[in-house]
Design an enzyme around this catalytic site. Structure first.
Site, PDB file in Angstrom:
ATOM      1  N   THR A  34       0.841  -1.216   0.000  1.00  7.10           N
ATOM      2  CA  THR A  34       0.000   0.000   0.000  1.00  7.10           C
ATOM      3  C   THR A  34       0.870   1.258   0.000  1.00  7.10           C
ATOM      4  OG1 THR A  34      -0.225  -0.025   2.412  1.00  7.10           O
ATOM      5  CG2 THR A  34      -1.989  -1.076   1.154  1.00  7.10           C
ATOM      6  N   GLN A 107       1.457 -13.389  -0.600  1.00  7.74           N
ATOM      7  CA  GLN A 107       0.115 -13.463  -1.172  1.00  7.74           C
ATOM      8  C   GLN A 107      -0.002 -12.434  -2.304  1.00  7.74           C
ATOM      9  OE1 GLN A 107      -1.532 -12.888   3.006  1.00  7.74           O
ATOM     10  NE2 GLN A 107      -3.140 -14.092   2.095  1.00  7.74           N
ATOM     11  N   ASP A 110       1.997  -8.609  -7.300  1.00  7.03           N
ATOM     12  CA  ASP A 110       2.499  -7.413  -7.994  1.00  7.03           C
ATOM     13  C   ASP A 110       3.954  -7.488  -8.426  1.00  7.03           C
ATOM     14  OD1 ASP A 110       3.884  -7.003  -5.554  1.00  7.03           O
ATOM     15  OD2 ASP A 110       2.302  -5.693  -4.787  1.00  7.03           O
ATOM     16  N   HIS A 127      -0.374 -16.710  -4.675  1.00  7.69           N
ATOM     17  CA  HIS A 127      -1.556 -16.325  -5.449  1.00  7.69           C
ATOM     18  C   HIS A 127      -1.193 -15.897  -6.859  1.00  7.69           C
ATOM     19  CE1 HIS A 127      -3.782 -15.518  -1.387  1.00  7.69           C
ATOM     20  NE2 HIS A 127      -3.669 -16.797  -1.664  1.00  7.69           N
TER      21      HIS A 127
HETATM   22  P1  NAD Z   1      -5.723  -7.766   2.871  1.00 10.03           P
HETATM   23  O1  NAD Z   1      -6.136  -6.644   1.995  1.00 10.03           O
HETATM   24  O2  NAD Z   1      -6.731  -8.720   3.334  1.00 10.03           O
HETATM   25  O3  NAD Z   1      -5.016  -7.183   4.182  1.00 10.03           O
HETATM   26  C1  NAD Z   1      -4.003  -6.254   4.159  1.00 10.03           C
HETATM   27  C2  NAD Z   1      -3.670  -5.902   5.602  1.00 10.03           C
HETATM   28  O4  NAD Z   1      -2.582  -4.984   5.585  1.00 10.03           O
HETATM   29  C3  NAD Z   1      -4.832  -5.224   6.336  1.00 10.03           C
HETATM   30  O5  NAD Z   1      -5.029  -5.864   7.582  1.00 10.03           O
HETATM   31  C4  NAD Z   1      -4.367  -3.771   6.517  1.00 10.03           C
HETATM   32  O6  NAD Z   1      -4.789  -3.213   7.735  1.00 10.03           O
HETATM   33  C5  NAD Z   1      -2.858  -3.915   6.493  1.00 10.03           C
HETATM   34  N1  NAD Z   1      -2.141  -2.767   5.963  1.00 10.03           N
HETATM   35  C6  NAD Z   1      -2.382  -2.112   4.805  1.00 10.03           C
HETATM   36  N2  NAD Z   1      -1.440  -1.170   4.591  1.00 10.03           N
HETATM   37  C7  NAD Z   1      -0.612  -1.211   5.666  1.00 10.03           C
HETATM   38  C8  NAD Z   1       0.548  -0.472   6.037  1.00 10.03           C
HETATM   39  N3  NAD Z   1       1.048   0.485   5.266  1.00 10.03           N
HETATM   40  N4  NAD Z   1       1.153  -0.788   7.204  1.00 10.03           N
HETATM   41  C9  NAD Z   1       0.655  -1.759   8.022  1.00 10.03           C
HETATM   42  N5  NAD Z   1      -0.424  -2.503   7.711  1.00 10.03           N
HETATM   43  C10 NAD Z   1      -1.045  -2.229   6.541  1.00 10.03           C
HETATM   44  O7  NAD Z   1      -4.536  -8.459   2.167  1.00 10.03           O
HETATM   45  P2  NAD Z   1      -4.055  -9.941   2.212  1.00 10.03           P
HETATM   46  O8  NAD Z   1      -4.196 -10.498   3.587  1.00 10.03           O
HETATM   47  O9  NAD Z   1      -2.764  -9.951   1.551  1.00 10.03           O
HETATM   48  O10 NAD Z   1      -5.105 -10.764   1.308  1.00 10.03           O
HETATM   49  C11 NAD Z   1      -5.802 -10.279   0.242  1.00 10.03           C
HETATM   50  C12 NAD Z   1      -5.523 -10.927  -1.091  1.00 10.03           C
HETATM   51  O11 NAD Z   1      -5.468  -9.874  -1.993  1.00 10.03           O
HETATM   52  C13 NAD Z   1      -4.244 -11.627  -1.263  1.00 10.03           C
HETATM   53  O12 NAD Z   1      -4.571 -12.920  -1.512  1.00 10.03           O
HETATM   54  C14 NAD Z   1      -3.566 -11.034  -2.512  1.00 10.03           C
HETATM   55  O13 NAD Z   1      -3.481 -12.033  -3.488  1.00 10.03           O
HETATM   56  C15 NAD Z   1      -4.505 -10.016  -3.011  1.00 10.03           C
HETATM   57  N6  NAD Z   1      -4.014  -8.644  -3.238  1.00 10.03           N
HETATM   58  C16 NAD Z   1      -2.747  -8.421  -3.639  1.00 10.03           C
HETATM   59  C17 NAD Z   1      -2.315  -7.120  -3.859  1.00 10.03           C
HETATM   60  C18 NAD Z   1      -0.895  -6.896  -4.299  1.00 10.03           C
HETATM   61  O14 NAD Z   1      -0.320  -7.767  -4.923  1.00 10.03           O
HETATM   62  N7  NAD Z   1      -0.295  -5.761  -3.966  1.00 10.03           N
HETATM   63  C19 NAD Z   1      -3.180  -6.038  -3.624  1.00 10.03           C
HETATM   64  C20 NAD Z   1      -4.491  -6.324  -3.230  1.00 10.03           C
HETATM   65  C21 NAD Z   1      -4.886  -7.640  -3.032  1.00 10.03           C
END
Ligand code: NAD
Length: 255
Positions: A34, A107, A110, A127
């Site tokens: 993020t 997971q 990207d 994933h």
């Molecule tokens: P999720 O979205 O369920 O959880 C992300 C967690 O990270 C949340 O609990 C949030 O509070 C925390 N978070 C976000 N930014 C943060 C920061 N800067 N500092 C601290 N904590 C932070 O994600 P997940 O558990 O990885 O599962 C969701 C699925 O979504 C995965 O299976 C993945 O494949 C996919 N996904 C991937 C991407 C990517 O590749 N960047 C993006 C979105 C979703």
């Protein structure tokens, strides 16, 4: 369990756990990206507050659903492609380079761990990867630019040149089987590690979220770094509720 008290005390405990480990594994979720501008799924403003995920069976069954999936993919692609690794990725890459961390189980789809310098053979993608596409039948690889060009001109759906199969981004969707090789490698690394560090995952997506508990039950120490609570916090040796980049920068020397 040690909950993050002051920043200093949790950073010191984290450093001590790293110093006492001879084989650590990092496990990452969408939260690690993020700070690179890629939204996660579950945070407010995250992808799911705007649209429901597309199920694999629906994708395979319906050309209309496939069109919707590709449309979404290309709409989000500028954000994904423009993203650069952030301090959190750099800190993880630094731990790998120093041989503190033996593997990064992710997971994420990207490719930013690889872009931050973690050798591809040390990144275990549970994933898949959204930066290219593959045929669902024969696994032939396709590049997104070619698919996008055709789709934008005629909304033509990509079909495999080799076998005529359906082409999809190389990600694992809801309802799709987990990839066998990466799941086996992730389990091996989890069982061999003495410190398991879960970073930026809500730890609710299974089976990926089973790895932290597997490590813990096998005798490893467990650290959870996430800005909000997770269902596994009570099982952890250290829980740090903080932003990932700043928290890791306090613990890991950056290159
Ligand atoms: P999720 O979205 O369920 O959880 C992300 C967690 O990270 C949340 O609990 C949030 O509070 C925390 N978070 C976000 N930014 C943060 C920061 N800067 N500092 C601290 N904590 C932070 O994600 P997940 O558990 O990885 O599962 C969701 C699925 O979504 C995965 O299976 C993945 O494949 C996919 N996904 C991937 C991407 C990517 O590749 N960047 C993006 C979105 C979703």
């Amino acid at each position: 369990m040690e909950k993050s008290g002051s920043e200093n005390s949790s950073s010191q405990i984290f450093r001590d756990l790293l110093a006492g480990s001879s084989r650590a594994v990092v496990f990452t979720g969408a939260g690690v990206s993020t700070e690179s501008g890629i939204p996660d799924f579950r945070s407010p403003g995250g992808i799911w507050s705007r649209m429901a995920p597309i199920d694999y069976q629906d994708f395979v069954r319906s050309a209309e659903v496939r069109r919707e999936a590709w449309q979404r993919k290309f709409e989000m692609d500028d954000t994904m492609r423009g993203a650069q690794p952030n301090i959190g990725h750099a800190a993880i890459a630094s731990m790998v380079e120093r041989d503190v961390v033996r593997a990064v189980i992710t997971q994420n789809i990207d490719g930013l761990h690889q872009a931050s310098g973690v050798p591809a053979d040390k990144v275990i993608e549970l994933h898949g990867n959204t930066t290219y596409a593959t045929c669902l039948e024969c696994a032939e690889r396709y590049e997104l630019d070619d698919i996008k060009r055709e789709f934008e001109v005629s909304r033509r759906l990509p079909v495999c040149d080799v076998c005529g199969g359906i082409v999809k981004t190389a990600t694992i969707s809801f309802g799709q089987s987990m990839p066998l090789g990466p799941m086996e490698r992730a389990e091996e690394e989890t069982l061999e590690c003495d410190l398991f560090i879960a970073i930026g995952s809500s730890l609710v997506v299974y089976p990926a979220a089973s790895f932290p508990l597997l490590a813990k039950r096998n005798g490893a120490r467990l650290v959870i770094l996430n800005r909000e609570e997770t269902p596994l916090d009570d099982a952890a040796d250290l829980v740090v509720h903080d932003e990932i980049g700043p928290a890791l920068a306090r613990v890991v020397p950056l290159n």
